[in-house]
Design a protein around this motif. Structure first.
Motif, PDB file in Angstrom:
ATOM      1  N   PRO A 140     -35.910 -84.691   8.254  1.00 58.67           N
ATOM      2  CA  PRO A 140     -34.447 -84.601   8.231  1.00 58.67           C
ATOM      3  C   PRO A 140     -33.804 -85.722   7.412  1.00 58.67           C
ATOM      4  O   PRO A 140     -34.441 -86.738   7.130  1.00 58.67           O
ATOM      5  N   VAL A 141     -32.541 -85.498   7.059  1.00 61.87           N
ATOM      6  CA  VAL A 141     -31.697 -86.532   6.468  1.00 61.87           C
ATOM      7  C   VAL A 141     -30.454 -86.668   7.346  1.00 61.87           C
ATOM      8  O   VAL A 141     -30.214 -85.860   8.241  1.00 61.87           O
ATOM      9  N   PHE A 142     -29.686 -87.698   7.072  1.00 69.12           N
ATOM     10  CA  PHE A 142     -28.482 -87.934   7.859  1.00 69.12           C
ATOM     11  C   PHE A 142     -27.265 -87.883   6.942  1.00 69.12           C
ATOM     12  O   PHE A 142     -27.224 -88.573   5.921  1.00 69.12           O
ATOM     13  N   LEU A 143     -26.301 -87.042   7.303  1.00 67.28           N
ATOM     14  CA  LEU A 143     -25.057 -86.932   6.542  1.00 67.28           C
ATOM     15  C   LEU A 143     -23.948 -87.666   7.286  1.00 67.28           C
ATOM     16  O   LEU A 143     -23.778 -87.497   8.499  1.00 67.28           O
ATOM     17  N   LYS A 144     -23.216 -88.475   6.561  1.00 70.94           N
ATOM     18  CA  LYS A 144     -22.085 -89.178   7.168  1.00 70.94           C
ATOM     19  C   LYS A 144     -21.048 -89.480   6.089  1.00 70.94           C
ATOM     20  O   LYS A 144     -21.378 -89.598   4.906  1.00 70.94           O
ATOM     21  N   PRO A 145     -19.776 -89.605   6.481  1.00 69.00           N
ATOM     22  CA  PRO A 145     -18.741 -89.887   5.495  1.00 69.00           C
ATOM     23  C   PRO A 145     -18.845 -91.319   4.982  1.00 69.00           C
ATOM     24  O   PRO A 145     -19.197 -92.235   5.733  1.00 69.00           O
ATOM     25  N   ASP A 146     -18.548 -91.498   3.722  1.00 72.30           N
ATOM     26  CA  ASP A 146     -18.519 -92.848   3.164  1.00 72.30           C
ATOM     27  C   ASP A 146     -17.428 -93.665   3.845  1.00 72.30           C
ATOM     28  O   ASP A 146     -17.615 -94.831   4.181  1.00 72.30           O
ATOM     29  N   ILE A 147     -16.273 -93.037   4.071  1.00 63.68           N
ATOM     30  CA  ILE A 147     -15.159 -93.693   4.745  1.00 63.68           C
ATOM     31  C   ILE A 147     -14.933 -92.984   6.071  1.00 63.68           C
ATOM     32  O   ILE A 147     -14.581 -91.806   6.101  1.00 63.68           O
ATOM     33  N   GLY A 148     -15.169 -93.667   7.150  1.00 61.79           N
ATOM     34  CA  GLY A 148     -15.045 -93.087   8.479  1.00 61.79           C
ATOM     35  C   GLY A 148     -15.656 -94.016   9.486  1.00 61.79           C
ATOM     36  O   GLY A 148     -16.184 -95.078   9.147  1.00 61.79           O
ATOM     37  N   GLY A 150     -17.392 -94.309  13.845  1.00 59.49           N
ATOM     38  CA  GLY A 150     -17.969 -93.561  14.953  1.00 59.49           C
ATOM     39  C   GLY A 150     -18.915 -92.505  14.417  1.00 59.49           C
ATOM     40  O   GLY A 150     -19.568 -92.665  13.389  1.00 59.49           O
ATOM     41  N   SER A 151     -18.975 -91.372  15.085  1.00 60.02           N
ATOM     42  CA  SER A 151     -19.868 -90.293  14.665  1.00 60.02           C
ATOM     43  C   SER A 151     -19.112 -89.133  14.038  1.00 60.02           C
ATOM     44  O   SER A 151     -19.667 -88.049  13.868  1.00 60.02           O
ATOM     45  N   ARG A 152     -17.846 -89.365  13.693  1.00 59.27           N
ATOM     46  CA  ARG A 152     -17.028 -88.281  13.152  1.00 59.27           C
ATOM     47  C   ARG A 152     -17.633 -87.736  11.866  1.00 59.27           C
ATOM     48  O   ARG A 152     -17.898 -88.489  10.930  1.00 59.27           O
ATOM     49  N   ASN A 153     -17.855 -86.415  11.848  1.00 63.75           N
ATOM     50  CA  ASN A 153     -18.390 -85.721  10.671  1.00 63.75           C
ATOM     51  C   ASN A 153     -19.762 -86.252  10.254  1.00 63.75           C
ATOM     52  O   ASN A 153     -20.113 -86.214   9.071  1.00 63.75           O
ATOM     53  N   SER A 154     -20.514 -86.753  11.204  1.00 64.33           N
ATOM     54  CA  SER A 154     -21.868 -87.239  10.934  1.00 64.33           C
ATOM     55  C   SER A 154     -22.867 -86.391  11.707  1.00 64.33           C
ATOM     56  O   SER A 154     -22.594 -85.985  12.833  1.00 64.33           O
ATOM     57  N   CYS A 155     -24.012 -86.146  11.103  1.00 62.23           N
ATOM     58  CA  CYS A 155     -25.010 -85.335  11.814  1.00 62.23           C
ATOM     59  C   CYS A 155     -26.374 -85.435  11.136  1.00 62.23           C
ATOM     60  O   CYS A 155     -26.486 -85.783   9.961  1.00 62.23           O
ATOM     61  N   ILE A 156     -27.398 -85.111  11.916  1.00 60.87           N
ATOM     62  CA  ILE A 156     -28.754 -84.988  11.388  1.00 60.87           C
ATOM     63  C   ILE A 156     -28.911 -83.576  10.829  1.00 60.87           C
ATOM     64  O   ILE A 156     -28.490 -82.606  11.463  1.00 60.87           O
ATOM     65  N   VAL A 157     -29.507 -83.453   9.665  1.00 62.29           N
ATOM     66  CA  VAL A 157     -29.714 -82.148   9.039  1.00 62.29           C
ATOM     67  C   VAL A 157     -31.206 -81.960   8.796  1.00 62.29           C
ATOM     68  O   VAL A 157     -31.876 -82.834   8.242  1.00 62.29           O
ATOM     69  N   ASN A 158     -31.701 -80.807   9.207  1.00 63.69           N
ATOM     70  CA  ASN A 158     -33.150 -80.596   9.179  1.00 63.69           C
ATOM     71  C   ASN A 158     -33.652 -79.782   7.998  1.00 63.69           C
ATOM     72  O   ASN A 158     -34.860 -79.659   7.807  1.00 63.69           O
ATOM     73  N   ASN A 159     -32.750 -79.198   7.215  1.00 63.76           N
ATOM     74  CA  ASN A 159     -33.218 -78.408   6.080  1.00 63.76           C
ATOM     75  C   ASN A 159     -32.146 -78.327   5.003  1.00 63.76           C
ATOM     76  O   ASN A 159     -30.966 -78.654   5.226  1.00 63.76           O
TER      77      ASN A 159
END
Length: 426
Positions: A140-148, A150-159
């Protein structure tokens, strides 16, 4: 530094705002105000509360804040989220009050994770960043906002397919390596001379919505050296924190740096280090000393409930056995409430069927001078017969039968021990 300093917290209902309340609400140095754009939990805590301010993104936000500052003669603004912090710091001179934070250049760098990584990658591990999905060689990779935050709009992505869907709707997103290990927050304080005066590492054992709800002291890594490095590279003033996470090899990797207090920094407060108050003193060039208790502390957080009600009363009737005294101990929750009543000049009446000498019992528990009146009745009598008010009173008793009698015959609101929270706002 004048006393008290008028301090406005915005937004005050955030987790950070609630921690600031715990830190400053009882200080004689502070007259505390809270504000928000929507009515939030701050309304149940801050006695001085301002609602309905524009959102940070609204064009009239700064002008509204300026009017608020002038109207209430605010000396210091404490922003509790990054977007507010940046906007308020940029406009600090125009607002005509102090913004409690690090210098603007540091605030701007910390507002961007990419800018933070660029400044610090020479000195510590930062996450591997993929410029595009085609560069990803392992999930997996991790997606998160550059500006933000907490965990807002952040998540683990598996594919790849899931990543493309998420990136399609989020243009401010960076693609990072996934870090599977333990996560840590290091709360820090730097004074106006740039000296790192305090650091404390806590392990984020349980996280909900980006907030650490269970934290313990962390000693697994050399957090002191990391704190010193970041403090040297960036210019801080007051409270700040950084977060790190272990990669698959157990090495620490930087997640973010923030130039404000952390929402779970209450663990430092529990050790005797009040980060907002220290920051406030430093903001006015007052020298401070820091002497934490060297004890192990664990914090665990859950939702708490506060109440408001529309009932006005002047007298509180309260029972003794199994109510004020339970298992030969004073019910500290109830006695605290009774002191709230006393502070608000309400009459407090003890009404009891105690089998024995009630005066001796009250003396035993050091409560013999506490009550405005003591009504000691026989076991076959009804307490409702001794309550003269049909309005402006409350009745607190563990007995359902007694409560029901008072409610039905007198119309007086009645409260069992599980209802005490309702009466703290009276």
């Amino acid at each position: 530094m004048k006393i008290p300093v008028k301090v406005l917290v915005f937004p005050c209902g955030s987790e950070v705002g609630l921690e600031v309340f715990q830190c400053l609400s009882r200080s004689r140095h502070v007259e505390l105000w809270g504000a928000g754009s929507t009515k939030d939990h701050g309304d149940f805590l801050y006695s001085n509360y301002i609602s309905g301010l524009p959102y940070v993104t609204d064009k009239d936000f700064i002008e509204s804040i300026r009017k608020t500052v002038n109207q209430y003669e605010i000396d210091v603004l404490i922003p509790t989220m990054e977007s507010a912090l940046v906007t308020l710091k940029v406009n600090e001179a125009y607002l005509n009050c102090k913004i409690m934070s690090s210098p603007l250049d540091t605030v701007l760098i910390c507002n961007s994770k990419l800018a933070t990584y660029e400044r610090l990658s020479e000195y510590m591990k930062t996450p591997a960043i993929y410029n595009k999905l085609n560069d990803v060689n392992e999930y997996p990779v991790f997606l998160k906002p550059d500006i933000g935050y907490g965990s807002r709009n952040s998540c683990i992505v598996n594919n790849d397919a899931a990543a493309r869907v998420l990136l399609r709707d989020n243009t401010n997103t960076i693609i990072c390596e996934y870090l599977p290990g333990n996560e840590y927050t290091i709360d820090c304080f730097s004074d106006r001379n740039g000296s790192l005066r305090y650091y404390y590492a806590r392990k984020r054992n349980r996280i909900k919505h980006g907030i650490s709800v269970n934290s313990t002291t962390a000693k697994e890594h050399d957090f002191e050296q990391l704190s010193k490095i970041i403090n040297k590279v960036l210019r801080f003033r007051g409270a700040w924190f950084f977060q790190m996470k272990e990669n698959s090899s157990g090495d620490l990797v930087l997640l973010e740096v923030a130039s404000r207090i952390g929402g779970s920094s209450g663990l430092s407060r529990a050790r005797g280090v009040n980060l907002p108050l220290l920051s406030l003193f430093d903001l006015f060039d007052v020298d401070v000393s820091i002497s934490p208790n060297e004890i192990e502390v664990e914090s665990d957080r859950a939702l708490t409930t506060r109440f408001k009600h529309n009932y006005v009363f002047n007298t509180a009737y309260v029972d003794f056995d199994d109510c004020l005294i339970i298992n030969n101990q004073v019910n500290v929750d109830l006695i605290k409430l009774l002191f709230v009543f006393r502070n608000k000049n309400k009459r407090i009446v003890l009404i009891t069927k105690h089998q024995g000498n009630i005066e001796d019992e009250l003396t035993k528990y050091r409560l013999n001078t506490f009550f405005d009146q003591i009504i000691h009745i026989k076991n076959n009598e009804n307490k409702s017969d001794y309550i003269k008010e049909r309005e402006s009173a409350v009745f607190i008793d563990d007995s359902f039968a007694e409560r029901e009698s008072v409610l039905k015959t007198k119309g007086v609101p009645v409260f069992s021990l599980d209802m005490l929270e309702v009466l703290f706002e009276c």
